[in-house]
Design a protein around this motif. Structure first.
Motif, PDB file in Angstrom:
ATOM      1  N   ARG B  79     -47.561  34.524  17.561  1.00  0.00           N
ATOM      2  CA  ARG B  79     -47.446  33.324  18.383  1.00  0.00           C
ATOM      3  C   ARG B  79     -47.850  32.094  17.587  1.00  0.00           C
ATOM      4  N   PHE B  80     -48.939  32.238  16.813  1.00  0.00           N
ATOM      5  CA  PHE B  80     -49.367  31.098  16.012  1.00  0.00           C
ATOM      6  C   PHE B  80     -48.273  30.661  15.059  1.00  0.00           C
ATOM      7  N   MET B  81     -47.496  31.631  14.588  1.00  0.00           N
ATOM      8  CA  MET B  81     -46.449  31.274  13.640  1.00  0.00           C
ATOM      9  C   MET B  81     -45.195  30.768  14.330  1.00  0.00           C
ATOM     10  N   LEU B  82     -44.858  31.363  15.477  1.00  0.00           N
ATOM     11  CA  LEU B  82     -43.535  31.095  16.033  1.00  0.00           C
ATOM     12  C   LEU B  82     -43.524  30.232  17.284  1.00  0.00           C
ATOM     13  N   GLN B  83     -44.530  30.384  18.139  1.00  0.00           N
ATOM     14  CA  GLN B  83     -44.429  29.730  19.445  1.00  0.00           C
ATOM     15  C   GLN B  83     -44.755  28.241  19.346  1.00  0.00           C
ATOM     16  N   ASP B  84     -43.938  27.451  20.018  1.00  0.00           N
ATOM     17  CA  ASP B  84     -44.210  26.015  20.082  1.00  0.00           C
ATOM     18  C   ASP B  84     -44.942  25.698  21.370  1.00  0.00           C
ATOM     19  N   TRP B 273     -39.845  20.293   3.482  1.00  0.00           N
ATOM     20  CA  TRP B 273     -41.294  20.372   3.551  1.00  0.00           C
ATOM     21  C   TRP B 273     -41.865  19.518   4.672  1.00  0.00           C
ATOM     22  N   ARG B 274     -41.179  18.449   5.030  1.00  0.00           N
ATOM     23  CA  ARG B 274     -41.778  17.493   5.954  1.00  0.00           C
ATOM     24  C   ARG B 274     -41.251  17.603   7.376  1.00  0.00           C
ATOM     25  N   HIS B 275     -40.452  18.624   7.669  1.00  0.00           N
ATOM     26  CA  HIS B 275     -39.999  18.812   9.037  1.00  0.00           C
ATOM     27  C   HIS B 275     -40.329  20.225   9.488  1.00  0.00           C
ATOM     28  N   LYS B 276     -40.555  20.326  10.773  1.00  0.00           N
ATOM     29  CA  LYS B 276     -41.000  21.599  11.302  1.00  0.00           C
ATOM     30  C   LYS B 276     -39.903  22.660  11.231  1.00  0.00           C
ATOM     31  N   ARG B 277     -38.707  22.256  11.611  1.00  0.00           N
ATOM     32  CA  ARG B 277     -37.667  23.274  11.754  1.00  0.00           C
ATOM     33  C   ARG B 277     -37.280  23.933  10.429  1.00  0.00           C
ATOM     34  N   PRO B 278     -36.953  23.128   9.400  1.00  0.00           N
ATOM     35  CA  PRO B 278     -36.620  23.798   8.143  1.00  0.00           C
ATOM     36  C   PRO B 278     -37.800  24.581   7.570  1.00  0.00           C
ATOM     37  N   LYS B 279     -39.007  24.060   7.791  1.00  0.00           N
ATOM     38  CA  LYS B 279     -40.180  24.743   7.267  1.00  0.00           C
ATOM     39  C   LYS B 279     -40.330  26.122   7.905  1.00  0.00           C
ATOM     40  N   SER B 280     -40.176  26.171   9.228  1.00  0.00           N
ATOM     41  CA  SER B 280     -40.336  27.473   9.867  1.00  0.00           C
ATOM     42  C   SER B 280     -39.177  28.385   9.505  1.00  0.00           C
ATOM     43  N   MET B 281     -38.033  27.779   9.154  1.00  0.00           N
ATOM     44  CA  MET B 281     -36.906  28.592   8.733  1.00  0.00           C
ATOM     45  C   MET B 281     -37.214  29.272   7.396  1.00  0.00           C
ATOM     46  N   VAL B 282     -37.897  28.560   6.525  1.00  0.00           N
ATOM     47  CA  VAL B 282     -38.291  29.152   5.244  1.00  0.00           C
ATOM     48  C   VAL B 282     -39.205  30.347   5.497  1.00  0.00           C
ATOM     49  N   MET B 283     -40.111  30.168   6.463  1.00  0.00           N
ATOM     50  CA  MET B 283     -41.050  31.238   6.779  1.00  0.00           C
ATOM     51  C   MET B 283     -40.312  32.472   7.295  1.00  0.00           C
ATOM     52  N   LEU B 409     -34.900  18.128  14.118  1.00  0.00           N
ATOM     53  CA  LEU B 409     -35.719  18.840  13.136  1.00  0.00           C
ATOM     54  C   LEU B 409     -37.164  19.013  13.569  1.00  0.00           C
ATOM     55  N   SER B 410     -37.515  18.440  14.729  1.00  0.00           N
ATOM     56  CA  SER B 410     -38.943  18.379  15.039  1.00  0.00           C
ATOM     57  C   SER B 410     -39.454  19.634  15.744  1.00  0.00           C
ATOM     58  N   ASN B 411     -38.569  20.556  16.131  1.00  0.00           N
ATOM     59  CA  ASN B 411     -39.029  21.781  16.768  1.00  0.00           C
ATOM     60  C   ASN B 411     -38.872  22.964  15.827  1.00  0.00           C
ATOM     61  N   GLY B 412     -39.670  24.005  16.074  1.00  0.00           N
ATOM     62  CA  GLY B 412     -39.586  25.195  15.242  1.00  0.00           C
ATOM     63  C   GLY B 412     -38.230  25.854  15.370  1.00  0.00           C
ATOM     64  N   SER B 413     -37.948  26.816  14.484  1.00  0.00           N
ATOM     65  CA  SER B 413     -36.597  27.360  14.497  1.00  0.00           C
ATOM     66  C   SER B 413     -36.507  28.696  15.213  1.00  0.00           C
ATOM     67  N   ALA B 414     -37.640  29.295  15.599  1.00  0.00           N
ATOM     68  CA  ALA B 414     -37.555  30.561  16.302  1.00  0.00           C
ATOM     69  C   ALA B 414     -37.037  30.330  17.716  1.00  0.00           C
ATOM     70  N   PHE B 415     -36.041  31.081  18.102  1.00  0.00           N
ATOM     71  CA  PHE B 415     -35.417  30.966  19.433  1.00  0.00           C
ATOM     72  C   PHE B 415     -34.917  29.555  19.702  1.00  0.00           C
ATOM     73  N   ASN B 416     -34.627  28.811  18.681  1.00  0.00           N
ATOM     74  CA  ASN B 416     -34.164  27.437  18.869  1.00  0.00           C
ATOM     75  C   ASN B 416     -32.656  27.416  18.689  1.00  0.00           C
ATOM     76  N   TRP B 417     -31.947  27.191  19.787  1.00  0.00           N
ATOM     77  CA  TRP B 417     -30.486  27.238  19.698  1.00  0.00           C
ATOM     78  C   TRP B 417     -29.879  25.849  19.616  1.00  0.00           C
ATOM     79  N   GLN B 418     -30.713  24.831  19.497  1.00  0.00           N
ATOM     80  CA  GLN B 418     -30.163  23.477  19.400  1.00  0.00           C
ATOM     81  C   GLN B 418     -29.298  23.373  18.155  1.00  0.00           C
TER      82      GLN B 418
END
Lengths: 234, 491
Positions: B79-84, B273-283, B409-418
């Motif tokens: 959850r710490f990694m994925l949940q917004d 590096w400076r946006h949440k979505r691509p960063k979590s995608m790298v993870m 780009l401001s939201n995480g990428s897990a379960f993000n269908w935007q």
């Protein structure tokens, strides 16, 4: 002599409405043109077509005799700022200026030197803030955009409503800055604005746009402000 | 009031651009959701059999219970990694005559119906029906299930509380992950057995159902903690507004060697590096490295070829697929800037290519240990690497020209269908099917090694002609630039 901008039979129509329809518009090098018109007159769409961001339904835009569509040559001597979409907002202003400077082959020293005239306009709120552009206020973002557009000392400068969102002092500083940029570098300028008195002070030629058409095209004189105010009074 | 808020929330979801997708996308998404739901249900349905086989000397319920504490710890880490944080759309109500405590309760309760909280029910409920009910009766089983749900909600509120305080601090997440990993090791060495604790705790619950009061009190506790915090900080600038990030990242001067293309790459690395979505995608891409383990540990797959090729393509190309599917929409917010600056489309496309190639090489190197499963795996992965560089990178760029939806780009990428369109699914087909198609004739002729060689060769040809291919992709992007720019301008 080649025209800086030449517009021929330019039409932009969406399915139900024609938003721009300009049979001819010539901009000679060194001219400063103010574009005025109410909301929806087609100012921004015209600018976007000049910058090859919107495909014209009909007609061509040429810059120095070369059509702007699908060419890159004009990008080297044209600076522009229309809206936040022109900013790379996850950079700091310094990084952004450096990036733009790099594209034009300017050294870091060049960039700093060229930002010198902007010191007053920046009012100590832009540089060395350790903030990303996206975290700046609208007014300060606009200042960054204008500075970036003028950074390469472009031959042609296109600004969409540069005075909007700025405080009164900044508006006056920007006005002086634009005038001195024109005097020192002979920049050709295309500026749209809702502020009639500012635009008259900066521009020597005023074009009124209404519902996509040029309705008046005049040289600025002492009476221009009155004429404009009369025109826009409902 | 609650009804009105819920109704507005529903409208917000219904009218958000992410929801208004084409029918095709909805069908495909629906298919995926059903597929995964079935997997989970099947897992729940058969886990008592699996457990009985692995641990024959104790009942499945006892084995299941012994894993529960670990499960909840891992749940918390993920959850710490994925949940917004739930989107706090209450700002427009703050100045209206609505009671503050109602708003706060709404915000908190709103976080409960989410994938993270309800997904595991798909496992728990079938397991309860198959194993717990027969052993302990329906009443006790329901208490057991309820306490698991309560623990899930406790995790949910712990996460919300901490995320709200610290935003997302990767160090905390890492620390937590290390602690859980350490506990697992201790358990493995039988120094401190958390599984024993878990077994005793949940066993006691089955004997004495009133113990459900413990998780219930825990839930009330964390809920009140959140409630008090929110009540005291119900100011937009304290909880809603993103904190102004301090500047990080440097010049990446070494990229200057590559000229303007290098600068574009540096720019894009900063974007990641400076946006949440691509960063979590790298993870997420990093996690996908382990995807191979699912297949390599299974003899059936290891003896065949086809599945291994699929895995090889997928594993070595994961970061490229993940990131590439949204090219050029990553830059949708400033696409106009790129178009009006002296950057040619070819440079732009080349910069993407030069980002893909190192990512593929890096992943291939990281997956070299898979060679332990046999040289066949190694060969297939190397061939897939070459094929990904030569062919699939171009396919990604080809489909890039279809991405005309602005990306948030401001939201995480897990379960993000935007911003996910039908083309994302279509593009997976050629990338996976082409290598299989190249391999198939050789396999039919019973010379599969040559098929792998052909795969690598195709990739090599692609690399050889990459300039021409990139030129074609640049042309394609250029032709579609008005459509793209117009799409990106729509918020």
């Amino acid at each position: 002599m080649n025209m800086m901008i030449e517009v021929r039979d330019l039409v932009k129509a969406y399915s139900d409405a024609t938003v721009v329809n300009i049979p001819a518009l010539h901009v000679a090098p060194g001219e400063t043109i103010g574009l005025v018109g109410n909301n929806g007159a087609g100012k921004t769409t015209l600018f976007r077509m000049l910058l090859d961001l919107v495909r014209p339904t009909d007609g061509v835009v040429t810059s120095k005799g070369i059509p702007v569509a699908h060419t890159d040559a004009w990008k080297y001597y044209t600076g522009s700022h229309l809206d936040e979409g022109f900013l790379i907002d996850y950079l700091t202003p310094e990084e952004y200026f450096k990036f733009i400077g790099d594209l034009h082959g300017l050294s870091t020293g060049d960039v700093l030197e060229r930002l010198q005239p902007f010191t007053d306009l920046f009012n100590g709120e832009i540089l060395q803030q350790r903030k990303y552009i996206r975290d700046f206020s609208k007014g300060n973002q606009k200042k960054v955009g204008i500075a970036a557009a003028a950074l390469s000392h472009p031959e042609l400068l296109i600004l969409d409503e540069p005075f909007a969102n700025l405080d009164p002092s900044s508006q006056i500083r920007l006005k002086n800055l634009l005038r001195s940029l024109h005097e020192q570098h002979g920049m050709t300028m295309l500026i749209s604005s809702h502020d009639l008195s500012h635009v008259i002070e900066v521009c020597k030629r005023i074009v009124i746009l209404e519902k996509g058409k040029i309705v008046q095209d005049m040289q600025t004189t002492e009476d221009t402000l009155q004429a404009l105010e009369a025109y826009f009074t409902v | 009031m609650f009804g009105t808020l819920l109704d507005l929330q529903w409208k917000q979801t219904r009218r958000s651009p992410a929801y208004q997708k084409s029918l095709v996308v909805k069908i495909i998404l629906g298919f995926f959701i059903i597929y995964f739901a079935l997997i989970f249900i099947a897992l729940g349905f058969f886990s008592h059999k699996i457990l009985a086989e692995v641990y024959p000397d104790q009942s499945p319920v006892v084995s299941f219970n012994s894993f529960l504490l670990f499960y909840f710890l891992i749940d918390l880490v993920s959850r710490f990694m994925l949940q917004d944080l739930p989107v706090l759309a209450i700002q427009p109500f703050l100045h209206l005559p609505v009671k503050r405590n109602k708003l706060v309760h709404f915000v908190l309760l709103r976080s409960i119906p989410s994938v993270f909280n309800l997904l595991m029910l798909l496992v728990f409920v079938p397991f309860m029906l198959r194993a717990v009910v027969p052993a302990h009766g329906i009443g006790i089983a329901l208490v057991w299930l309820a306490s698991l749900l309560l623990l899930t909600f406790i995790n949910n509120f712990i996460l919300i509380y901490f995320k709200r305080q610290l935003t997302s601090n990767p160090k905390i997440t890492l620390l937590l992950a290390l602690v859980v990993g350490g506990l697992m090791l201790l358990d493995y060495w039988q120094v401190l057995s958390l599984r024993q604790v878990s077994l005793v705790a949940f066993g006691a619950l089955l004997q004495q159902p009133w113990l459900i009061l413990v998780p219930l009190l825990g839930l009330v506790g964390v809920y009140l903690l959140n409630y008090r915090f929110l009540m005291q900080h119900l100011y937009p600038e304290e909880i809603f507004i993103k904190r102004v990030a301090t500047v990080e990242g440097s010049d990446m001067a070494f990229l200057n060697r590559f000229g303007d293309t290098g600068k574009l790459i540096a720019l894009e690395l900063k974007l990641i590096w400076r946006h949440k979505r691509p960063k979590s995608m790298v993870m997420i891409s990093a996690f996908l490295l382990f995807y191979g383990l699912i297949f390599y540990t299974n003899k059936v797959y290891l003896e065949g070829w086809g599945m291994l090729i699929f895995v090889g393509i997928f594993v070595t190309g994961a970061p490229m697929f993940n990131y590439g599917q949204f090219v050029p929409a990553w830059q949708s917010a400033h696409y106009d800037a790129l178009l009006t600056r002296p950057i040619t489309t070819y440079q732009y496309v080349r910069a993407k290519y030069l980002m893909f190639v190192p990512s593929i090489l890096l992943v291939t190197v990281l997956t070299l240990p898979y060679a332990l499963f046999g040289t066949k795996v190694l060969l297939i992965n190397l061939a897939s690497c070459v094929f990904n560089i030569g062919v699939n990178s171009i396919v990604v760029l080809y489909f890039a020209a279809l991405n005309k939806e602005r990306l948030d780009l401001s939201n995480g990428s897990a379960f993000n269908w935007q911003g996910v369109g039908a083309s994302k699914f279509v593009m997976m087909l050629p990338m996976v099917l082409t290598p299989i198609a190249i391999f198939l004739p050789f396999s039919l002729m019973d010379i599969p090694q040559w098929g792998i060689f052909a795969l690598a060769l195709t990739g090599a040809v692609g690399i050889l002609f990459h300039r021409q291919l990139l030129g074609m992709m640049a042309k394609r992007l250029e032709d579609r630039k008005y459509t793209l720019a117009a799409g990106f301008r729509q918020h």
